[in-house]
Design a protein around this motif. Structure first.
Motif, mmCIF file in Angstrom:
data_model
loop_
_atom_site.group_PDB
_atom_site.id
_atom_site.type_symbol
_atom_site.label_atom_id
_atom_site.label_comp_id
_atom_site.label_asym_id
_atom_site.label_seq_id
_atom_site.Cartn_x
_atom_site.Cartn_y
_atom_site.Cartn_z
ATOM 1 N N ASP A 64 0.872 -0.883 -0.010
ATOM 2 C CA ASP A 64 0.062 0.006 -0.005
ATOM 3 C C ASP A 64 0.875 1.168 -0.071
ATOM 4 O O ASP A 64 0.344 2.320 -0.134
ATOM 5 N N HIS A 84 -5.552 4.628 -4.500
ATOM 6 C CA HIS A 84 -6.336 3.770 -3.585
ATOM 7 C C HIS A 84 -7.908 3.613 -4.484
ATOM 8 O O HIS A 84 -8.632 4.616 -4.767
ATOM 9 N N LYS A 85 -8.464 2.592 -4.746
ATOM 10 C CA LYS A 85 -9.628 2.272 -5.337
ATOM 11 C C LYS A 85 -10.299 1.182 -4.671
ATOM 12 O O LYS A 85 -9.833 0.199 -4.260
ATOM 13 N N PRO A 86 -11.578 1.187 -4.719
ATOM 14 C CA PRO A 86 -12.635 0.174 -3.883
ATOM 15 C C PRO A 86 -12.267 -1.109 -4.558
ATOM 16 O O PRO A 86 -12.372 -1.258 -5.824
ATOM 17 N N THR A 90 -13.478 -3.855 -0.098
ATOM 18 C CA THR A 90 -14.534 -2.841 0.331
ATOM 19 C C THR A 90 -15.811 -3.456 0.168
ATOM 20 O O THR A 90 -16.671 -2.818 1.291
ATOM 21 N N PHE A 111 -15.668 2.608 2.044
ATOM 22 C CA PHE A 111 -15.376 3.199 0.894
ATOM 23 C C PHE A 111 -14.585 4.594 1.363
ATOM 24 O O PHE A 111 -14.060 5.264 0.296
ATOM 25 N N LYS A 114 -8.748 4.414 3.511
ATOM 26 C CA LYS A 114 -7.639 3.893 2.658
ATOM 27 C C LYS A 114 -7.235 2.291 2.930
ATOM 28 O O LYS A 114 -6.769 1.565 1.976
ATOM 29 N N LYS A 117 -9.211 -0.431 0.903
ATOM 30 C CA LYS A 117 -9.279 -0.239 -0.493
ATOM 31 C C LYS A 117 -8.167 -0.889 -1.071
ATOM 32 O O LYS A 117 -6.843 -1.262 -0.462
ATOM 33 N N ASP A 118 -8.340 -1.379 -2.463
ATOM 34 C CA ASP A 118 -7.086 -1.712 -3.440
ATOM 35 C C ASP A 118 -6.196 -0.547 -3.573
ATOM 36 O O ASP A 118 -6.712 0.551 -3.724
#
Length: 136
Positions: A64, A84-86, A90, A111, A114, A117-118
């Motif tokens: 991360d 960082h994306k869901p 998440t 959501f 961080k 999240k991916d």
């Protein structure tokens, strides 16, 4: 029905080489079409040199945090940018919280954090997508 052998030959008109290609017709004021030949024009030969470069093996621990590596696209030593994306974790946490009674907006907390999240790693110079760290 028996097989019939057909002879589908079309006659080829020959044109003299010394005749004028755009001669006027007797009854017309427009020039006639140029004669066509069955010969294909010679194609130019182009020499193409292909230089292959050895593949870049992306090394490093992609987690991360931003990681120092070599970009496979621009081949520069870089420190990756992270976005960082869901991801699956998440959505799994959101649905689990919703099932356990957090229906009034608390289920959307994953959501906004961080750590759930991916993480996607990008090259800062050419914006090439290098790696995606999936939490689940």
């Amino acid at each position: 029905m028996a097989c019939e052998k057909r002879d589908d030959t079309t006659p080829i008109a020959l044109v003299e080489a010394n005749s004028a290609p755009y001669a006027l017709n007797e009854n017309s004021c427009c020039p006639s079409a140029p004669p066509y030949s069955c010969q294909t024009p010679p194609t130019p030969v182009e020499t193409v040199c292909v230089v292959s470069q050895p593949p870049v093996i992306v090394t490093g621990l992609f987690m991360d945090k931003p990681t120092a590596t070599i970009c496979p696209s621009c081949r520069q030593p870089i420190t990756t940018e992270t976005v960082h994306k869901p991801g699956k974790l998440t959505f799994l946490l959101c649905s689990a919280m919703c099932c356990f009674g957090c229906n009034f907006g608390c289920c959307f907390v994953p959501f906004f954090m961080k750590r759930f999240k991916d993480v996607e790693h990008y090259c800062p110079s050419c914006r090439f997508h290098i790696y995606r760290y999936n939490r689940l």
